[in-house]
Design a protein around this motif. Structure first.
Motif, PDB file in Angstrom:
ATOM      1  N   PRO A 170      43.288  50.291  55.178  1.00 29.68           N
ATOM      2  CA  PRO A 170      42.437  51.035  54.241  1.00 29.68           C
ATOM      3  C   PRO A 170      42.704  52.531  54.241  1.00 29.68           C
ATOM      4  N   ALA A 171      43.223  53.046  55.348  1.00 29.37           N
ATOM      5  CA  ALA A 171      43.474  54.487  55.432  1.00 29.37           C
ATOM      6  C   ALA A 171      44.806  54.894  54.804  1.00 29.37           C
ATOM      7  N   ALA A 172      45.738  53.942  54.668  1.00 26.74           N
ATOM      8  CA  ALA A 172      47.094  54.275  54.215  1.00 26.74           C
ATOM      9  C   ALA A 172      47.136  54.964  52.849  1.00 26.74           C
ATOM     10  N   PRO A 173      46.350  54.535  51.852  1.00 29.45           N
ATOM     11  CA  PRO A 173      46.446  55.176  50.536  1.00 29.45           C
ATOM     12  C   PRO A 173      46.101  56.658  50.542  1.00 29.45           C
TER      13      PRO A 173
ATOM     14  N   LYS B  33      46.951  38.017  39.890  1.00 26.04           N
ATOM     15  CA  LYS B  33      47.284  37.494  41.214  1.00 26.04           C
ATOM     16  C   LYS B  33      48.785  37.408  41.405  1.00 26.04           C
ATOM     17  N   ALA B  34      49.478  36.968  40.331  1.00 26.34           N
ATOM     18  CA  ALA B  34      50.927  36.856  40.445  1.00 26.34           C
ATOM     19  C   ALA B  34      51.559  38.224  40.624  1.00 26.34           C
ATOM     20  N   THR B  35      51.076  39.207  39.810  1.00 30.13           N
ATOM     21  CA  THR B  35      51.622  40.547  39.912  1.00 30.13           C
ATOM     22  C   THR B  35      51.306  41.151  41.259  1.00 30.13           C
ATOM     23  N   SER B  36      50.064  40.921  41.723  1.00 28.83           N
ATOM     24  CA  SER B  36      49.648  41.467  43.008  1.00 28.83           C
ATOM     25  C   SER B  36      50.509  40.928  44.136  1.00 28.83           C
ATOM     26  N   ALA B  37      50.738  39.627  44.125  1.00 27.00           N
ATOM     27  CA  ALA B  37      51.547  39.016  45.174  1.00 27.00           C
ATOM     28  C   ALA B  37      52.963  39.556  45.145  1.00 27.00           C
ATOM     29  N   ALA B  38      53.474  39.742  43.932  1.00 29.16           N
ATOM     30  CA  ALA B  38      54.844  40.239  43.812  1.00 29.16           C
ATOM     31  C   ALA B  38      54.963  41.646  44.363  1.00 29.16           C
TER      32      ALA B  38
ATOM     33  N   ALA C 105      44.447  48.936  48.662  1.00 26.12           N
ATOM     34  CA  ALA C 105      45.150  48.876  49.942  1.00 26.12           C
ATOM     35  C   ALA C 105      45.278  47.438  50.428  1.00 26.12           C
ATOM     36  N   ARG C 106      44.193  46.666  50.295  1.00 17.78           N
ATOM     37  CA  ARG C 106      44.214  45.274  50.755  1.00 17.78           C
ATOM     38  C   ARG C 106      45.281  44.491  50.001  1.00 17.78           C
ATOM     39  N   ARG C 107      45.344  44.681  48.697  1.00 15.19           N
ATOM     40  CA  ARG C 107      46.312  43.927  47.905  1.00 15.19           C
ATOM     41  C   ARG C 107      47.751  44.362  48.179  1.00 15.19           C
ATOM     42  N   ALA C 108      47.921  45.627  48.513  1.00  6.13           N
ATOM     43  CA  ALA C 108      49.259  46.104  48.836  1.00  6.13           C
ATOM     44  C   ALA C 108      49.668  45.736  50.252  1.00  6.13           C
TER      45      ALA C 108
ATOM     46  N   ALA D 182      50.689  50.119  41.080  1.00  3.51           N
ATOM     47  CA  ALA D 182      50.847  48.796  40.472  1.00  3.51           C
ATOM     48  C   ALA D 182      49.605  47.938  40.703  1.00  3.51           C
ATOM     49  N   GLU D 183      49.070  47.984  41.920  1.00  9.68           N
ATOM     50  CA  GLU D 183      47.857  47.211  42.217  1.00  9.68           C
ATOM     51  C   GLU D 183      46.663  47.747  41.442  1.00  9.68           C
ATOM     52  N   GLY D 184      46.613  49.069  41.275  1.00  5.89           N
ATOM     53  CA  GLY D 184      45.526  49.646  40.484  1.00  5.89           C
ATOM     54  C   GLY D 184      45.556  49.191  39.038  1.00  5.89           C
TER      55      GLY D 184
END
Length: 228
Positions: A59-62, A11-16, A52-55, A32-34
């Motif tokens: 949803p289409a952007a990736p 969670k910390a890494t994802s938020a960062a 995509a949600r975490r970044a 990084a999210e993967g």
């Protein structure tokens, strides 16, 4: 690492990564999210939609960077392999001896340590069921460089007359089978069924590596491939 700790770290890494994402580095943010998702929940936890949600993108952007999940997971594997190679480089830097067998041991121990700390990343690279290993120039090049390092060290050991069997390819494949098997036993939780407590597993893996290396030497009684 416990699931709870991994989740907190993730969670910390994802938020960062989400907070530092800006136009132009989306691909890096998605990778990084993967990596975080894989560490948290295993291979099946990774999806393009969740990445995509975490970044913080649609949803289409990736799909501008990754046409499917295999492409995303291959990119994740490439980054994991880079980190694995960095572990090997650091381990060799710490090994001050020029003894080729001690340096082979440093590579083997780096493999075990990295797999123990990064079990899902190890599985992504090693099982290859979720990635296009053959289609990745990066994965192939990094893997070849690791193999070349091992062969060079074993050939040097042969020139110094240290080896009982002077067959670098056979030794390398056998050594790979050993460390891979030990890592899988640890990750799959098999050691307790062999009477080895979790707290003892790391030491046992090191001693197994030392036993293998000692068996390669012409004079194991006078040489010390193991811990200093």
């Amino acid at each position: 690492m416990s699931t709870t700790k991994a989740s907190r770290t993730g969670k910390a890494t994802s938020a960062a990564s989400a907070s530092t994402y800006h136009h132009g580095n989306l691909r890096e943010a998605l990778i990084a999210e993967g990596l975080v998702l894989a560490a948290e929940g295993g291979l099946d936890a990774v999806s393009i939609r969740e990445v995509a949600r975490r970044a913080g993108v649609s949803p289409a952007a990736p799909f501008r960077h990754f046409p499917d999940k295999v492409a995303l997971m291959t990119a994740v594997a490439e980054e994991a392999m880079v980190r694995f190679r960095a572990e090997i480089v650091a381990a060799l830097a710490r090994e001050v001896s020029d003894d080729p067998i001690r340096r082979v041991r440093a590579i083997g121990k780096a493999f075990l340590d990295w797999a123990r700390r990064n079990p899902t990343h190890f599985e992504i690279i090693s099982s290859r069921r979720a990635i296009d290993f053959a289609g990745s120039a990066s994965l192939g090049a990094n893997n070849a460089q690791i193999q070349a390092q091992m062969v060079a060290l074993l050939e040097e050991a042969g020139r110094r007359g240290l080896l009982r069997v002077d067959d670098p390819q056979l030794i390398q494949i056998t050594g790979r089978a050993l460390v891979y098997g030990l890592a899988r036993m640890l990750i799959d939780g098999q050691f307790p069924s062999w009477g080895v407590a979790e707290a003892e597993a790391e030491d046992l893996m090191e001693r197994s590596l030392d036993l293998f290396l000692a068996g390669l030497l012409k004079n194991p009684a006078t040489a010390d491939p193991g811990r200093s």
